[in-house]
Design an enzyme around this catalytic site. Structure first.
Site, mmCIF file in Angstrom:
data_model
loop_
_atom_site.group_PDB
_atom_site.id
_atom_site.type_symbol
_atom_site.label_atom_id
_atom_site.label_comp_id
_atom_site.label_asym_id
_atom_site.label_seq_id
_atom_site.Cartn_x
_atom_site.Cartn_y
_atom_site.Cartn_z
ATOM 1 N N THR A 55 -0.516 -7.775 2.421
ATOM 2 C CA THR A 55 -1.645 -7.067 1.816
ATOM 3 C C THR A 55 -2.022 -5.824 2.611
ATOM 4 O OG1 THR A 55 -2.516 -9.161 0.957
ATOM 5 C CG2 THR A 55 -4.048 -7.303 1.094
ATOM 6 N N SER A 101 -7.921 -1.486 12.958
ATOM 7 C CA SER A 101 -8.915 -2.247 13.703
ATOM 8 C C SER A 101 -8.554 -2.258 15.176
ATOM 9 C CB SER A 101 -8.959 -3.689 13.187
ATOM 10 O OG SER A 101 -9.730 -4.515 14.037
ATOM 11 N N SER A 109 -15.165 -2.780 -3.447
ATOM 12 C CA SER A 109 -16.148 -3.590 -4.164
ATOM 13 C C SER A 109 -17.264 -4.092 -3.254
ATOM 14 C CB SER A 109 -15.466 -4.788 -4.840
ATOM 15 O OG SER A 109 -14.859 -5.629 -3.868
ATOM 16 N N TYR A 112 2.417 -19.847 13.227
ATOM 17 C CA TYR A 112 1.471 -18.920 12.606
ATOM 18 C C TYR A 112 0.113 -18.961 13.301
ATOM 19 C CZ TYR A 112 -1.658 -16.792 9.176
ATOM 20 O OH TYR A 112 -2.600 -15.993 8.552
ATOM 21 N N GLY A 154 -15.808 -0.244 2.198
ATOM 22 C CA GLY A 154 -15.238 0.490 1.073
ATOM 23 C C GLY A 154 -16.306 0.941 0.100
ATOM 24 N N GLY A 175 -18.856 -3.935 1.264
ATOM 25 C CA GLY A 175 -18.689 -3.555 2.653
ATOM 26 C C GLY A 175 -18.404 -2.087 2.897
ATOM 27 N N ASN A 183 -8.367 1.246 2.586
ATOM 28 C CA ASN A 183 -9.437 0.503 3.251
ATOM 29 C C ASN A 183 -9.327 -1.015 3.094
ATOM 30 O OD1 ASN A 183 -12.488 0.136 4.137
ATOM 31 N ND2 ASN A 183 -12.300 -0.815 2.107
ATOM 32 N N LEU A 233 -3.650 -5.563 -3.979
ATOM 33 C CA LEU A 233 -2.640 -5.131 -3.015
ATOM 34 C C LEU A 233 -1.685 -6.251 -2.614
ATOM 35 C CD1 LEU A 233 -4.963 -2.826 -1.001
ATOM 36 C CD2 LEU A 233 -2.804 -2.093 -2.004
#
Length: 322
Positions: free
Chosen positions: A142, A172, A44, A194, A48, A46, A121, A95
């Site tokens: 995700t 990445s 939707s 975290y 992708g 960038g 992607n 996802l």
């Protein structure tokens, strides 16, 4: 590699480099795109959206697999305006939801079309701590678990769609940014200490390991028509950076302002190369940067870690696999 990036020097395998655009790669491989079916997750905006646009322009039948909403509708409209005669459609996919993934896979299979290339992607980056609706840590859930399940559900479709089908995993350079030991198998939900960036790096390492292990298993099973790849698109400012702030946010802004980041068309070039070029085939299972194969981190080359990640992922996803 830094000097080559700044100069845009073509790489030795594909002849493309950091300055190459996705449109250039797609035009060079138009005969390998026309009439083939591509699923692009997270399309939707960038990288992708750029990937989907150039594939549609060169005659591919492209499925925009992304969360439903205004952005997705605008993306579809954008491609239709640029390529009025193109074959492009929108199918909702989240996802972070195994129910959404299973519904997407079932609806795609019901179309009766082949599937030649799955481009994994979509992703989230350095977000605050959270869990998916199925209880997985948000970034690993995700970026890795979601794509693992989607690929699993569509793999037979890829195997049955003729020659040269591919799975392309957008990872990445951040896969090198992981805690000591690599994947935190003892704390997959990252409930202890975290770190948004370490979590992101772990999920991107998982993408690299998944592509290499998928390729190993395909080869072991005698599957010769499906190959897998992972890649670093390069430093690019997109919506993915929406959670970055503070010192990291200023650093990214500064690098972009100094011209040290790629444009979105340049960033999408490596995805399109892995999805379409015949020159990547001898490097199946490998990791790509600036449209050419390079070595990932030491953890990214760890075959035992890749095997363990696969087995652990299957166990975590077992209730959702069918």
């Amino acid at each position: 590699m830094v000097l080559n990036y700044l100069l845009g020097k073509p790489g030795p395998v594909t002849g493309y480099g950091s300055a190459t655009t996705a449109a250039q790669v797609a035009a060079d491989n138009a005969e390998r795109i026309k009439g083939r079916v591509f699923i692009v997750t997270g399309s939707s905006a960038g990288l992708g959206l750029e990937t989907a646009t150039v594939l549609t322009k060169e005659g591919g039948h492209v499925i925009l697999a992304c969360r439903p909403g205004q952005k997705a509708d605008q993306a579809l409209q954008s491609i239709k305006e640029k390529v009025p005669e193109g074959q492009v459609e929108l199918m909702p996919l989240d996802l972070g939801s195994t129910a959404s993934i299973k519904k997407f896979a079932a609806e795609f299979k019901s179309k009766g079309t082949p599937l030649h290339v799955l481009i994994n992607n979509a992703g989230v980056m350095a977000c605050p701590y959270g869990l998916t609706e199925d209880g997985f840590e948000m970034q690993l859930g995700t970026n890795h678990f979601g794509h693992f399940l989607l690929t699993h559900l569509l793999l037979d479709k890829l195997k049955g769609s003729g020659d040269d089908c591919r799975v392309v995993c957008v990872s990445s350079e951040a896969h090198k940014l992981t805690p000591k030991g690599g994947i935190k198998f003892d704390d997959l939900k990252y409930e202890q200490n975290y770190s948004p960036w370490y979590s992101y790096g772990q999920s991107k390492l998982a993408n690299v390991l998944y592509a290499s292990e998928l390729q190993r298993r395909l080869k072991a099973d005698g599957v010769t028509n499906v190959t897998a790849y992972s890649l670093h698109p390069g430093g690019i400012m997109t919506d993915l950076q929406r959670h970055t702030g503070g010192a990291m946010g200023y650093l990214l802004w500064g690098l972009d302002s100094c011209g040290l980041f790629k444009s979105i068309p340049q960033g999408a070039a490596t995805s399109v190369t892995c999805a379409t070029s015949d020159k990547v085939l001898p490097h199946a299972g490998g990791y790509f940067e600036d449209c050419n194969p390079v070595k990932p981190s030491a953890y990214g080359q760890d075959a035992e870690m890749a095997k363990k990640l696969w087995e652990v992922t299957e166990k975590e996803l077992e209730p959702f696999m069918k």
